[in-house]
Design a protein around this motif. Sequence first.
Motif: not given
Length: 343
Positions: A219-225, A252-272
């Motif tokens: 199940r993909i949550g609305s927030e993640v989507w 698939l989406f470049g975002h997941s609850p598992s990334l919430r504890n990561c820095s914004i910079s890391m989240q940005t580069t991961v999705v890219y």
Amino acid sequence: MGGLGLPCFQHYYWAANARALVYWQEGDAQELSANSPPWVAIERSGVTDSSLPALLFAAPISPAISGVNNLIVLNSLKIWKQIKLHCKLPETSVHAPVYCNHAFPPSLSDTSFKNWRLKGLNTLKNLYINKKFASFAMLKSYFSLPDTDFFRYLQVRNYVRTNIPNFISLMEENKLCKILLGSPGSKKLITSFVDVFAERINFTTDSLRSAWEGELGLRIGSEVWEEGLGRIRTCSINVYGCALVPDPQIALFGHSPSLRNCSISMQTTVVYGMVIAKKVILRLWKTDKVPQFKMWLSNFTEIIHLEKLRYVVGFSNKFCSIWQPVLDYLSRSKVDPNTRSVS
């Protein structure tokens, strides 16, 4: 829409033309400001039985009746008509001028309405006090109108009543009108217009989310989507060399609850990084070749210079916070961005 979301070129075309319309708000001024470009005076002189603000905010009529004999103004009005239809704007706005308004004939023949403008009663919006259509007594006190203007008040009141539904109460300000009435020199003016146009596109992604849920068996949550869609629309292509626990939602989406504890910079580069990986996969989708890690790095080095240019003006610290770990990794891996090769 920009970034990885496919841009709507029609919206950018509209926005580029709408930017010129921002200058039309000075079209009925006694004297143009020093910051107004010369072409505003030329376009204003090409309208005889109306004014540039009236052409924008009053109900449209035949160019022959409104006295428009400037080809550029006529073309701008065609584009403005398309914008109004797309944004579902009303034919008449409260920003329509009281004086020199083709849709309000008394304003063309009675010079007393010019005196109203000189006293500060410029647009239909000025007829509202505390968001309610003012009585003549209130306007008389506020704008120092003479008693002899009562009949003119009845004329303009009838015009407003006829053209604006529920005219008694002032309607909520439209976003597009706010931009048109803003400063012509404001930053990101084109982007502001494009954002307003994009808001009118009603595209539901519920079926796409359901299809991915069925494919992945989760199940993909609305927030993640929603977060994933937002990142797709705003990012450009780059990569981050870090180890992550395999997560299909990140891929698939470049975002997941598992990334919430990561820095914004890391989240940005991961999705890219995920985006460029999907790009490599798509390039080889119809072949028997398998995407390789060095292809991923090579694609990354193609755009690192563009990313530096994007951040170099006033955002060098942000560039370093996002890209320095990647540059360090490339250095350790003997990847030369200038040669676009991987050793």
